[in-house]
Design an enzyme around this catalytic site. Structure first.
Site, PDB file in Angstrom:
ATOM      1  N   HIS A  40       0.832  -1.208   0.000  1.00 59.25           N
ATOM      2  CA  HIS A  40       0.000   0.000   0.000  1.00 59.25           C
ATOM      3  C   HIS A  40       0.867   1.258   0.000  1.00 59.25           C
ATOM      4  O   HIS A  40       0.609   2.199  -0.768  1.00 59.25           O
ATOM      5  CB  HIS A  40      -0.918   0.001   1.224  1.00 59.25           C
ATOM      6  CG  HIS A  40      -1.690   1.270   1.405  1.00 59.25           C
ATOM      7  ND1 HIS A  40      -2.917   1.491   0.825  1.00 59.25           N
ATOM      8  CD2 HIS A  40      -1.402   2.402   2.091  1.00 59.25           C
ATOM      9  CE1 HIS A  40      -3.357   2.689   1.145  1.00 59.25           C
ATOM     10  NE2 HIS A  40      -2.445   3.272   1.927  1.00 59.25           N
ATOM     11  N   GLU A  41       1.879   1.285   0.859  1.00 55.80           N
ATOM     12  CA  GLU A  41       2.751   2.467   0.913  1.00 55.80           C
ATOM     13  C   GLU A  41       3.523   2.635  -0.388  1.00 55.80           C
ATOM     14  O   GLU A  41       3.741   3.764  -0.850  1.00 55.80           O
ATOM     15  CB  GLU A  41       3.712   2.352   2.098  1.00 55.80           C
ATOM     16  CG  GLU A  41       3.033   2.320   3.462  1.00 55.80           C
ATOM     17  CD  GLU A  41       2.036   3.446   3.684  1.00 55.80           C
ATOM     18  OE1 GLU A  41       2.198   4.531   3.073  1.00 55.80           O
ATOM     19  OE2 GLU A  41       1.077   3.247   4.449  1.00 55.80           O
ATOM     20  N   HIS A  45       1.606   4.492  -2.917  1.00 60.25           N
ATOM     21  CA  HIS A  45       1.747   5.956  -2.872  1.00 60.25           C
ATOM     22  C   HIS A  45       2.992   6.405  -3.631  1.00 60.25           C
ATOM     23  O   HIS A  45       2.989   7.456  -4.282  1.00 60.25           O
ATOM     24  CB  HIS A  45       1.830   6.427  -1.416  1.00 60.25           C
ATOM     25  CG  HIS A  45       0.538   6.346  -0.677  1.00 60.25           C
ATOM     26  ND1 HIS A  45      -0.639   6.868  -1.159  1.00 60.25           N
ATOM     27  CD2 HIS A  45       0.234   5.780   0.526  1.00 60.25           C
ATOM     28  CE1 HIS A  45      -1.613   6.651  -0.291  1.00 60.25           C
ATOM     29  NE2 HIS A  45      -1.106   5.988   0.734  1.00 60.25           N
ATOM     30  N   HIS A  93       3.094   8.948  -6.754  1.00 59.98           N
ATOM     31  CA  HIS A  93       3.994  10.098  -6.804  1.00 59.98           C
ATOM     32  C   HIS A  93       4.780  10.113  -8.103  1.00 59.98           C
ATOM     33  O   HIS A  93       4.906  11.155  -8.767  1.00 59.98           O
ATOM     34  CB  HIS A  93       4.942  10.058  -5.605  1.00 59.98           C
ATOM     35  CG  HIS A  93       5.769  11.293  -5.452  1.00 59.98           C
ATOM     36  ND1 HIS A  93       6.929  11.334  -4.714  1.00 59.98           N
ATOM     37  CD2 HIS A  93       5.620  12.545  -5.958  1.00 59.98           C
ATOM     38  CE1 HIS A  93       7.445  12.548  -4.756  1.00 59.98           C
ATOM     39  NE2 HIS A  93       6.667  13.300  -5.513  1.00 59.98           N
TER      40      HIS A  93
END
Length: 221
Positions: free
Chosen positions: A93-94, A97, A101
């Site tokens: 999940h991280e 991100h 980005h």
């Protein structure tokens, strides 16, 4: 005001409890590939050409985050070190991100731009509203509403950002063969539970904003 506070607090605590229970359940189940969260994160980062994004181990529980300023994935100790279903899901999940980005995902860009105004709004907006109410200053309430509105907007924009990161996490883990059907079900449960915390926070913020607007309307009358 007191009733609203109690309802939102109770809702938040229930969601947090559900997240903890779901995370703890799947945190005790080893993923089939026996990969730690750090290894899953590295695999997904490398598969997306993000070889220069480091993974850092941090203290705490569920302190995982992606830092878009320093371009680093931070994983809590348990998720970083252990080969659990929950750890793999959170790590992916991280990384979701980080992919957002890298691809200039617009909702993430908007959220990043709102960080400072949202922080100011959340800190000072409610006090201005309350102060304006007791002083009978409708203008002060209005300023507080505008400031707090920035914090609410941040919470609302956060929802698609988090949902999209979870979607990317599941897609990446499946496409890279890092999970089985059982792992996918557990990962989805963990990510859905985490998503509920953002939904609860957004709902609470909207409820308070509506309450402040009603205060302003009553002050004007």
């Amino acid at each position: 005001m007191l009733v609203l506070f109690i309802i939102t607090l109770a809702g938040t605590l229930l969601v947090q409890m559900y997240l903890r229970n779901t995370y703890n359940r799947w945190g005790k189940v080893a993923n089939t590939a026996r990969l730690t969260g750090a290894e899953v994160a590295r695999a997904v980062l490398d598969a997306n050409g993000l070889h220069d994004v480091p993974i850092v181990r941090v203290k705490g529980t569920l302190t995982d985050a992606y830092d878009p300023i320093k371009r680093v994935v931070r994983l809590s100790a348990a998720n970083h070190d252990q080969p659990s279903v929950a750890g793999a899901a959170v790590a992916a999940h991280e990384v979701g991100h980080a992919i957002q980005h890298a691809q200039a995902y617009q909702p993430l860009q908007i959220r990043s731009a709102l960080v400072r105004p949202a922080s100011i709004g959340a800190q000072f907006g409610p006090w201005l509203v309350i102060g304006g109410f007791f002083l009978g200053a409708a203008g002060l309430i209005q300023v507080g509403i505008v400031l707090f509105g920035a914090a609410v907007l941040f919470q609302l924009v956060t929802l698609p950002v988090e949902f999209d990161a979870s979607r990317r996490a599941l897609v990446q883990m499946n496409s890279l063969g890092l999970v089985t059907q059982r792992d996918t079900a557990g990962s989805r449960s963990v990510l859905n539970a985490a998503a509920l915390t953002y939904v609860a926070a957004a709902a609470a913020s909207v409820a308070y904003l509506l309450y402040y607007v009603l205060m302003f309307a009553g002050q004007r009358d």
